[in-house]
Design an enzyme around this catalytic site. Structure first.
Site, mmCIF file in Angstrom:
data_model
loop_
_atom_site.group_PDB
_atom_site.id
_atom_site.type_symbol
_atom_site.label_atom_id
_atom_site.label_comp_id
_atom_site.label_asym_id
_atom_site.label_seq_id
_atom_site.Cartn_x
_atom_site.Cartn_y
_atom_site.Cartn_z
ATOM 1 N N GLU A 228 0.875 -1.179 0.000
ATOM 2 C CA GLU A 228 0.000 0.000 0.000
ATOM 3 C C GLU A 228 0.902 1.215 0.000
ATOM 4 O O GLU A 228 1.740 1.374 0.888
ATOM 5 C CB GLU A 228 -0.896 0.007 1.247
ATOM 6 C CG GLU A 228 -2.010 -1.023 1.198
ATOM 7 C CD GLU A 228 -2.900 -0.882 -0.021
ATOM 8 O OE1 GLU A 228 -3.032 0.243 -0.555
ATOM 9 O OE2 GLU A 228 -3.442 -1.895 -0.463
ATOM 10 N N CYS A 262 -1.840 8.908 3.617
ATOM 11 C CA CYS A 262 -1.898 8.497 2.208
ATOM 12 C C CYS A 262 -3.241 8.895 1.610
ATOM 13 O O CYS A 262 -3.359 9.056 0.404
ATOM 14 C CB CYS A 262 -1.667 7.002 2.078
ATOM 15 S SG CYS A 262 -2.837 6.037 3.031
HETATM 16 P P1 NAD Z 1 9.013 4.777 3.461
HETATM 17 O O1 NAD Z 1 8.738 4.154 2.139
HETATM 18 O O2 NAD Z 1 10.150 5.700 3.577
HETATM 19 O O3 NAD Z 1 9.268 3.632 4.566
HETATM 20 C C1 NAD Z 1 8.306 2.624 4.807
HETATM 21 C C2 NAD Z 1 9.001 1.454 5.478
HETATM 22 O O4 NAD Z 1 9.881 0.796 4.549
HETATM 23 C C3 NAD Z 1 9.883 1.831 6.668
HETATM 24 O O5 NAD Z 1 9.722 0.862 7.675
HETATM 25 C C4 NAD Z 1 11.282 1.799 6.089
HETATM 26 O O6 NAD Z 1 12.297 1.614 7.049
HETATM 27 C C5 NAD Z 1 11.164 0.609 5.145
HETATM 28 N N1 NAD Z 1 12.149 0.532 4.046
HETATM 29 C C6 NAD Z 1 12.870 1.544 3.512
HETATM 30 N N2 NAD Z 1 13.604 1.059 2.456
HETATM 31 C C7 NAD Z 1 13.341 -0.259 2.355
HETATM 32 C C8 NAD Z 1 13.763 -1.299 1.476
HETATM 33 N N3 NAD Z 1 14.626 -1.073 0.469
HETATM 34 N N4 NAD Z 1 13.258 -2.561 1.656
HETATM 35 C C9 NAD Z 1 12.357 -2.812 2.645
HETATM 36 N N5 NAD Z 1 11.928 -1.864 3.510
HETATM 37 C C10 NAD Z 1 12.398 -0.595 3.366
HETATM 38 O O7 NAD Z 1 7.634 5.480 3.921
HETATM 39 P P2 NAD Z 1 7.377 6.431 5.196
HETATM 40 O O8 NAD Z 1 8.036 7.753 4.974
HETATM 41 O O9 NAD Z 1 7.641 5.695 6.449
HETATM 42 O O10 NAD Z 1 5.781 6.649 5.088
HETATM 43 C C11 NAD Z 1 5.170 7.604 4.301
HETATM 44 C C12 NAD Z 1 4.636 6.977 3.016
HETATM 45 O O11 NAD Z 1 3.737 5.921 3.360
HETATM 46 C C13 NAD Z 1 3.824 7.926 2.159
HETATM 47 O O12 NAD Z 1 4.195 7.738 0.809
HETATM 48 C C14 NAD Z 1 2.375 7.480 2.366
HETATM 49 O O13 NAD Z 1 1.498 7.746 1.310
HETATM 50 C C15 NAD Z 1 2.571 6.013 2.554
HETATM 51 N N6 NAD Z 1 1.424 5.431 3.263
HETATM 52 C C16 NAD Z 1 0.557 4.671 2.535
HETATM 53 C C17 NAD Z 1 -0.567 4.133 3.141
HETATM 54 C C18 NAD Z 1 -1.526 3.282 2.366
HETATM 55 O O14 NAD Z 1 -2.225 2.475 2.985
HETATM 56 N N7 NAD Z 1 -1.604 3.415 1.043
HETATM 57 C C19 NAD Z 1 -0.795 4.357 4.509
HETATM 58 C C20 NAD Z 1 0.124 5.140 5.235
HETATM 59 C C21 NAD Z 1 1.238 5.662 4.588
#
Ligand code: NAD
Length: 456
Positions: A228, A262
């Site tokens: 997501e 999001c």
């Molecule tokens: P992010 O993508 O920076 O990080 C998300 C998670 O992924 C963290 O735990 C991070 O440590 C991990 N991560 C980073 N690189 C990785 C890799 N290469 N492999 C595996 N894991 C990795 O996102 P964020 O800044 O924590 O959150 C904000 C984002 O989340 C926004 O884009 C928002 O739209 C999205 N979001 C989406 C939903 C939804 O349900 N669609 C809900 C909430 C937030």
């Protein structure tokens, strides 16, 4: 050894937590260890799983004040929203606590001869959950609860910015569970990659760029994966809408929790004669939104998560015309004013990228068909709100919009947890999460043929 640190976004000098990052090898080891706890959890039976999930809901409710205060401090969530998130988190555990008793398959007649044909859903093993910081309790819970209900063990890799919230939530989750069934791996991308390359099923929520990497890595391994990701959500306002009510809802969807959802609204599309009154009403509503200390119950728009997020926001409205807001505050606290802009050039950042801050672009549309084309013109397709008093318009919107969730006369934010959640295009990948759809994702189908040993 590297560490993860998180700071209070309202008071950046306040260090909330400094914890060791697990590292890639230790993260992979945690997944292996967790795998050994899974068969016992499954064999413990539906009643034990249901009772444990119910106990977790109770523990979260009992710790509600402490959990909300921690979310205010660590991720800058306004306290009224933080309390609502904690209440929703407890409700999520209660909802999934009923599902271990659900039927897990079907019985069919064999095509020929005596016996039984059965289908049955079985857990995958270890569910690797990779989560963002913005819903530090609800998102890990709406993944972990169905994963556990289906009989999986869980490894959670939370976002570094929400480490303290995740560790406290994990304590409450672990208490009623058998040892080792739910574990946390602290860290960032390194640990996230390690979980993706060792778990048996992966559920990710976060940005679209990271989600793409997780999906590719998991797909390469041939394991089920859902992601997501981001949104660039539109609100469409028709001239027959109650403009004042729509403006109030849209303002909250743009700037509630500083737009860091999001499902936040970032494009407002005014159809025909709605443009003038909406420009006035929405600018007014955004200026009136309480901005400031997330610990104050009246606050709607608190700080952004980091100085980098604030800087990205400040650059986002360059070369557009500012109608409301358009300022960020200097330290302490990474605050910005709820902002509305118009006259946004074609190809502008606000029309292509998720900024994740309290800003939206006001865009005119000649008619509903034009509004739908604008809505669908971006790479994302998470949620759209449509504001109208006309049922025909609503039905047209339902059919034409290329988004996973459509909300009539309601803000784009605040969707219910007991229905499937997800979007189209770059917003989501794989099966939906939440609701009963989640149980399907966390289990896989088996088909059994049971023929009698003796046929006479
Ligand atoms: P992010 O993508 O920076 O990080 C998300 C998670 O992924 C963290 O735990 C991070 O440590 C991990 N991560 C980073 N690189 C990785 C890799 N290469 N492999 C595996 N894991 C990795 O996102 P964020 O800044 O924590 O959150 C904000 C984002 O989340 C926004 O884009 C928002 O739209 C999205 N979001 C989406 C939903 C939804 O349900 N669609 C809900 C909430 C937030």
């Amino acid at each position: 050894m590297t560490t993860v640190v998180s700071h209070n976004p309202a008071e950046p000098s306040d260090l909330v937590v400094e914890a060791p990052a697990a590292g890639a090898f230790a993260a992979a080891e945690v997944v292996e260890r967790t795998r050994t706890a899974q068969p016992g959890w499954l064999l413990g039976g539906a009643a034990a799983r249901s009772a444990a999930l119910t106990a977790i809901a109770g523990a979260i409710e009992a710790a509600a004040d402490e959990l909300s205060a921690l979310a205010v401090r660590e991720v800058g969530k306004p306290v009224t929203e933080a309390r609502a998130e904690v209440a929703r988190t407890a409700a999520i555990w209660r909802y999934y606590a009923q599902l271990p008793y659900d039927p897990v398959g079907e019985v069919h007649e064999p095509a020929a001869g005596p016996g039984l044909l059965l289908t049955r859903r079985r857990p995958h093993g270890v569910a690797g959950l990779i989560t963002p910081w913005n819903f530090p309790y609800a998102i890990p819970s709406w993944k972990a609860a169905p994963a556990l209900a289906a009989g999986n063990a869980v490894v959670l890799k939370p976002a570094p910015e929400a480490t303290a919230c995740a560790l406290r939530l994990a304590e409450l989750i672990q208490q009623p569970l058998p040892k080792g069934v739910f574990t946390v791996v602290t860290g960032g991308a390194t640990e996230g990659r390690a979980v993706t390359s060792t778990a048996d099923v992966v559920s990710f929520t976060g940005s679209t760029v990271t989600g793409g990497a997780v999906v590719r890595a998991a797909t390469w391994r041939g394991i089920p994966v859902q992601a997501e990701m981001g949104g660039l959500n539109a609100a469409i306002v028709l001239p027959d809408a109650d403009i004042s009510a729509a403006a109030g809802q849209i303002a909250a969807a743009i700037a509630g929790y500083a737009g860091q959802k999001c499902t936040a609204t970032s494009r407002v599309i005014a159809v025909g004669a709605a443009l003038g009154p909406l420009r006035e009403a929405l600018s007014e509503a955004l200026r009136a939104l309480p901005v400031g200390d997330p610990g104050e119950p009246a606050t709607v728009c608190g700080p952004l998560i980091s100085s980098a997020a604030r800087d990205r926001l400040l650059r986002s409205w360059e070369s557009a015309s500012v109608l409301a807001g358009g300022t960020v505050s200097e330290a302490p606290g990474w605050y910005a004013a709820p902002t509305l802009v118009e006259k946004v050039p074609v190809g502008h950042t606000l029309l292509r990228e998720e900024v994740f801050g309290p800003v939206a672009a006001l865009l005119p549309a000649q008619d509903l068909a034009h509004a739908v084309r604008i809505t669908n013109s971006v790479p994302y397709g998470l949620v759209t709100s449509v504001h109208t008093a006309d049922l025909d318009t609503a039905l047209y919107g339902l059919d034409q919009l290329d988004t996973g969730m459509i909300r009539m006369n309601a803000p784009s934010t605040g969707v219910d947890f007991h229905l499937p959640f997800g979007g189209a295009k770059a917003s989501s990948h794989g099966p939906r999460e939440q609701g009963r759809a989640a149980l399907e994702f966390y289990s896989t189908g088996r088909t059994y043929t049971l023929a009698p040993a003796k046929t006479t």
